[in-house]
Structures are given as structure tokens and as C-alpha cells.
Design a protein around this motif. Structure first.
Motif: not given
Length: 645
Positions: A354-355, A390-391
Motif C-alpha cells: 500500500s502506497r 492513494e496508490q
């Protein structure tokens, strides 16, 4: 050029001086936050022409230059008080930013643009870089949001590389608490900004816009506001817990920031604890002592030593002037010969697969993120704003660590911050009295600046918390007050005077560099041009509003204007038809505004209708070849203003 991105994407490479709103939109209002006072030359010659879609050139000469300035002045009058710039009165960062000062050429724009400063209630530094743009088209409205690292200066756009996030969203007719809550801390940040400026109404208008739009999915905001805060309030570093991935495991943090503050090992541990990380999982992107950015990036040697001692990694951003392959770039389109330095502030948080990518105004400093005090509260100095995607991919995965940390560029200086004795100021003129307010714990003197010699302010009233107020009688509308020069000991602060008079009283003002004798004629021509009339050029600057070309006979001109090869219209009829077409174009826009229930646009059109009628009446009085047509157009406008608008 800017790095811009949206949810789920990698960084792009494009200019921020464009709009993401649908084509054909017109600007209704705008809020800009910047660090120091905005560079007037940048606003006038670069930003405002793009947003206001001006079709005359700022670098033109003669009539073209006058047309540009008068058109800009007219647009700003229409948007009077609806363009707001919020800045700080404090200075930090590099001397390059401090050198971006105004030469006074375009000081007249502040008659219509609200320039607010933070710090009325408590000391504050406005460091966020936010643009909120309100657009409208054919009854539909949009909000465009840009969060970046860019100040409103020429150097920010011509000498620096920035990081930015942009989104354009449709506005719903009604506000909703549910929509407003979807924006997380963003509305609260705006409220705190308004309080610090001492101006709820002008900043609050933009909070209302957020309540009419849904926050995009996968987007979270992180913000800092000055003061001491409980860590439950989620300001500063405490807000980082809202963006970390929910899966298990330690969180790693990667940092790109041109200015790094003074950090002890304990402070690094405290910062990391907010996102369940550790200092040995921090990676800082940095440059070596031979890098061309060395004069602009700042890392205290003591902080570097503490980072290394805590186990943090130092990633080298390589630069080889003659070897593109040995130079680390921000993007495929980023070339080695690009001499701009990075002003971007980007943080990446990773846990497992998860990034999260955070684009923000916040440098890697305690002033931006907060310092934990004995009470457990976070003491924050700056307003900061960032957006987490996100991501999104971290663009520096390929970087390797320094072989020797001694090669890293460091400084013995800390991040510079000069404390202002005058922490807040405001100046407005209502046509009778100039109201000057400022906050200072020490005595202040001041002068009103105008085309006349400076007028010394002789009387001040002192209130609570260092608030000082002066009222200066000023009735001279031809020599408007331009600014107030405030002095406190050796410090000087220039505060522009906002023109708070009614619209009818403001109509006659114009930019200082234009000859008064040509103002009305060019204004009339520009208004006719706006609604479909002949474009204004140097060649016809002194001619009637709409005439045949110099080398055209009347039959040829009639054919050109009517589009009918066998037309034998007389000149007066052709010109009358042209004038009435301008009236029809204006009336068509009135109809669209009514259908869209846009009261602001309708008010502007009513104002333009009155000015068009006056322009046609002036044309008729000149007894030119279009006297009849101009008079007919004026009469038609009078009827439509009475019954339709």
C-alpha cells in the motif's frame, strides 16, 4: 512546468498556468494563498491573462498595451473583491524568494483584489499554496482546486520546478453538510485561515463552494494551522495518521523537500510516531556539494548527523552536466539542461504493497509539522496544506544512497525566519476615509502614498493585543490612495489600499500609465469588441467604433458585412445592423444567465448593458457616419434593460 497528478496516476509534466475547467468557462471568483506578498508583475503579465482569458497582449505597445491594461482593469472591477490573495508578513526560505518584490507598476490591481494577511489574532506564517477557482458556463458551475508548492512569484514559475495536484469538479445547486464533511480537514483549515486574516466573509465564500461538491475518491487532505493543538485535532504531524495504509507492519517514509529544518533524534522519533514509523525507515532525497541547486537547498549539518545517527537513509539526486544518463530526472521530459531548481515538497508513505503520496507546501521542518511540547500538544507555526493520493507512485524509486554522507550538501545555517514587528495589516478606502489597521506591540508610524506627496498619519488609536487603528480623511477621487507605508523601528511594511467604494464611484478609475484622454474611447471599443464588434487595433484606435476599412468602397464593405453578394445597403444601414447585432449578442447572454439563475453574471451583464448604451450614445453625439445606427442601438438597449434585464 509543474509536476501535476490525479488519483492513481504517476506524476506528469505540464504548466500550471492553464485551467482544468471545461472550455468556455468564465471566472466567478478566486482564492490564492502564497507565502510572501504576491508578485504584481507575475499576476498581471502571466496568471490573470490566462484565468480571465484576455485577448490583448501585456507586452504589446501603443493601443495594444492600453487595451490590455484597460481590459484587465475592467475584468477586475467586475470581480471586485471576489479575487482574494492571502499571504504572510513574515519571511523565510531563500533570498531568491525574498528578492521577488514589486516595482509598483501594477499597484492599481489591489484596488479590486483583496489582499489579506494572516496573524490578526496570533502570530502566524502563511505557507500554504492553494488556488480555489470558481467557474461558470451556460448555467453550470465548477470548482477547480490546485494544491502545490508554488508561490505567486515569477521565480516560482520560471526558475523552479514545483509539485501540484489539480482537480475540476461540478458544483451542485445546493450546499450539503455531507458533501462538506467529505473534504476532511480542508474546510477547517479554511476557517482557521479566515480567522487569522480577520475576514470571515471573503474566505468563507469558498468554504460554501466546497459544500456544493463531492471530494474525489482516494483523496485525503493534510493541513497545519498555527498554534498549540491537542494531537486529537489532527493538525500538522498528527494528521498523518489519517493517510497511512491500514494494513499491518512498519511504515516507511520518503521525503523530497528543498528546506530541512533543525531536527534532533528525539524530534524525529516523535514525528515518525504519528504515522507508526521509525527514523530508520526515513529516506531523504538530497543533493551533493557539486549540484547546481546547492545555493537553494538547505540541510543543517546537525540535522544530517542526527538523521544518520537515527539510521535514516540519504538518497543521492545525481547531476552530471554533460551526461543525461548520469543525471536523475523528475520525469522523462525533464532535461539535464533545465536550469530550474526543485521547490517541490513530496512525501511517500509505504506499508507492504500500500502506497500514499503526499504533495504539500510543508517543508521537512518542525515549523511546518509541529513540535511536541511538555503538555503533549503540538506547537505549529505555519499554515500548510497538502493532498494525499492513494496508490500513487513515488518517482524516485531508482535513487541510490550516498556512498559517503560527507558528500551531501549541508549548511551551518538554520532555515531563516525574520520576525515581523508588524504582524498583520489592513487598509481600505470608502471614498471618504482611509481605515488603516495593523497589529504591533510597539509604536507604529505611517504615510499614505498616492500620486501626490506622501501624507503622514498623525493620529493612532491603540486597542487590545497591539491592534492599532488610524482613520485618515481622503476625498480626492482623482488621486486615489494607493498604499500605506507602515514603519516600526527599522522595519517597513507596504499595505495596499483596497477601494471599497460603490461600483458607480469606482468606474472612472484607470491604470496609472494610460493617458486619461484616450481612456473612454478605448473602453467603449473594448466593450463593443467583447460582444462581437470589431476588434480594437492600433490602426483604428482613433476611428469610430465600427467603420469600413480604409481602402474599401461602400458596396464592397456592405457585401463583407452582410455576406450577400448583391447587397446595396447604404453605410448607415450596414453599421446599424452591426450595432444591433452587438445588442443581440448581449441580450443572448442575459437570457443564458437568467436560465442558469446566476445572479452574479446577471449583475455584470446589466452593468455592461448600461455601459454599452452610454458608449453608443457617445458615438451618436460624435455625428459620425454611424450616428443613426448608434442611436438605434442605444434606444434598443434602453428598452431591453428596462424590460428584459
Amino acid at each position: 512546468m509543474m509536476n501535476t497528478m490525479s488519483s492513481g496516476e504517476s506524476l506528469g509534466w505540464e504548466s500550471l498556468l492553464q485551467s482544468g475547467a471545461p472550455e468556455g468557462c468564465t471566472l466567478q471568483a478566486a482564492l490564492f494563498t502564497t507565502y510572501d506578498r504576491a508578485d504584481e508583475r507575475f499576476l498581471v503579465e502571466n496568471l490573470l491573462p490566462v484565468l480571465l482569458k484576455l485577448n490583448h497582449e501585456p507586452d504589446g505597445e501603443g493601443t495594444e498595451r492600453s487595451c490590455f491594461l484597460l481590459k484587465l482593469d475592467d475584468c477586475l472591477k467586475k470581480l471586485h473583491g471576489r479575487i482574494v490573495v492571502v499571504s504572510s508578513t513574515l519571511r523565510e526560505e531563500s533570498s531568491e524568494e525574498a528578492a521577488a518584490v514589486s516595482d509598483g507598476m501594477y499597484g492599481w490591481i489591489w484596488r479590486s483584489i483583496r489582499h489579506l494577511t494572516v496573524g490578526k489574532n496570533n502570530k502566524a506564517v502563511q505557507h500554504a499554496k492553494l488556488w480555489l477557482l470558481h467557474w461558470a458556463k451556460n448555467g453550470n458551475e465548477y470548482i477547480e482546486i490546485i494544491i502545490s508548492s508554488a508561490n505567486l512569484t515569477n521565480s516560482a514559475f520560471k526558475r523552479q520546478i514545483q509539485a501540484a495536484w489539480r482537480v475540476s469538479l461540478p458544483l451542485q445547486p445546493q450546499a450539503s453538510k455531507t458533501r462538506l464533511s467529505s473534504w476532511g480537514v480542508f474546510p477547517g483549515f479554511m476557517r482557521e485561515l479566515a480567522v487569522s486574516c480577520g475576514d470571515d466573509s471573503h474566505v468563507g465564500r469558498f468554504i460554501d463552494l466546497l459544500a456544493r461538491a463531492d471530494c474525489p475518491q482516494g483523496i485525503t487532505f493534510v493541513a497545519s494551522v498555527p498554534g498549540k493543538h491537542s494531537q486529537r485535532e489532527q493538525w500538522g504531524a498528527a494528521g498523518l495518521r489519517n493517510i497511512i495504509p491500514a494494513v499491518r507492519g512498519a511504515v516507511s517514509a520518503s521525503v523530497l523537500s528543498p528546506f530541512v529544518g533543525s531536527w534532533s533524534e528525539d524530534a524525529l522519533h516523535q514525528w515518525c510516531a504519528h504515522f507508526e514509523g521509525k527514523p530508520d525507515r526515513i529516506s531523504l532525497v538530497w543533493i551533493d556539494i557539486n549540484h547546481p541547486w546547492v545555493k537553494n537547498w538547505l540541510l543543517p549539518a546537525s540535522t544530517l548527523n542526527n538523521l544518520i545517527a537515527a539510521g535514516s537513509s540519504l538518497l543521492q539526486l545525481r547531476y552530471e552536466p554533460n551526461d543525461n544518463k548520469q543525471t536523475d530526472h523528475f520525469h522523462d521530459d525533464h532535461q539535464t539542461g533545465d536550469d530550474r531548481w526543485s521547490h517541490a515538497k513530496v512525501y511517500a508513505f509505504k506499508r507492504g504493497n500500500s502506497r500514499r503520496l503526499l504533495l504539500t507546501s510543508a517543508n521537512f521542518s518542525k515549523a511546518a509539522w509541529g513540535e511536541e511540547v511538555r503538555s503533549g500538544e503540538l506547537n505549529i507555526e505555519n499554515f500548510e496544506l497538502g493532498v494525499c493520493v492513494e496508490q500513487a507512485a513515488w518517482p524516485f524509486e531508482h535513487l541510490t544512497e550516498f556512498e559517503d554522507s560527507q558528500d551531501a550538501a549541508t549548511s551551518t545555517d538554520k532555515l531563516r525566519r525574520s520576525s515581523r514587528l508588524i504582524s498583520w495589516a489592513e487598509a481600505t478606502w470608502d471614498g471618504k476615509v482611509i481605515l488603516v489597521e495593523c497589529k504591533s506591540e510597539r509604536d507604529v508610524t505611517g504615510q499614505v502614498m498616492s500620486r501626490n506627496k506622501p501624507l503622514t498619519i498623525t493620529k493612532w488609536k491603540t486597542g487590545a493585543d497591539g491592534l492599532r487603528v488610524a482613520q485618515i480623511r481622503w476625498l480626492d477621487a482623482k488621486r486615489q490612495p494607493a498604499s500605506v507605508l507602515l514603519r516600526c523601528e527599522s522595519e517597513e511594511l507596504i499595505k495596499d489600499v483596497f477601494d471599497a467604494r460603490r461600483l458607480a464611484e469606482r468606474e472612472s478609475s484607470f491604470p496609472d500609465e494610460i493617458d486619461e484622454s484616450e481612456v473612454q474611447t478605448i473602453r467603449d471599443k473594448l466593450l463593443i469588441e467583447q460582444y462581437g464588434g470589431k476588434a480594437v487595433t492600433d490602426a483604428d484606435a482613433d476611428s469610430d467604433l465600427i467603420v469600413a476599412g480604409e481602402n474599401q468602397d461602400m458596396e464592397e464593405y456592405a457585401k463583407e458585412q452582410s455576406g450577400q453578394a448583391d447587397s446595396y445597403s447604404v453605410e448607415a444601414f450596414v453599421i446599424a445592423r452591426q450595432h444591433l447585432q452587438v445588442v443581440d449578442n448581449w441580450a443572448g447572454q442575459v437570457t443564458l444567465a437568467k436560465h442558469g439563475s446566476n445572479e452574479f453574471v446577471l449583475e455584470i451583464l446589466q452593468r455592461d448593458g448600461r455601459l454599452l448604451m452610454a458608449a453608443f450614445n457617445r458615438q451618436a453625439e460624435r455625428n459620425g457616419s454611424d450616428e443613426t445606427g448608434a442611436r438605434l442601438a442605444a434606444e434598443e438597449l434602453a428598452l431591453r434593460l428596462k424590460h428584459d434585464a
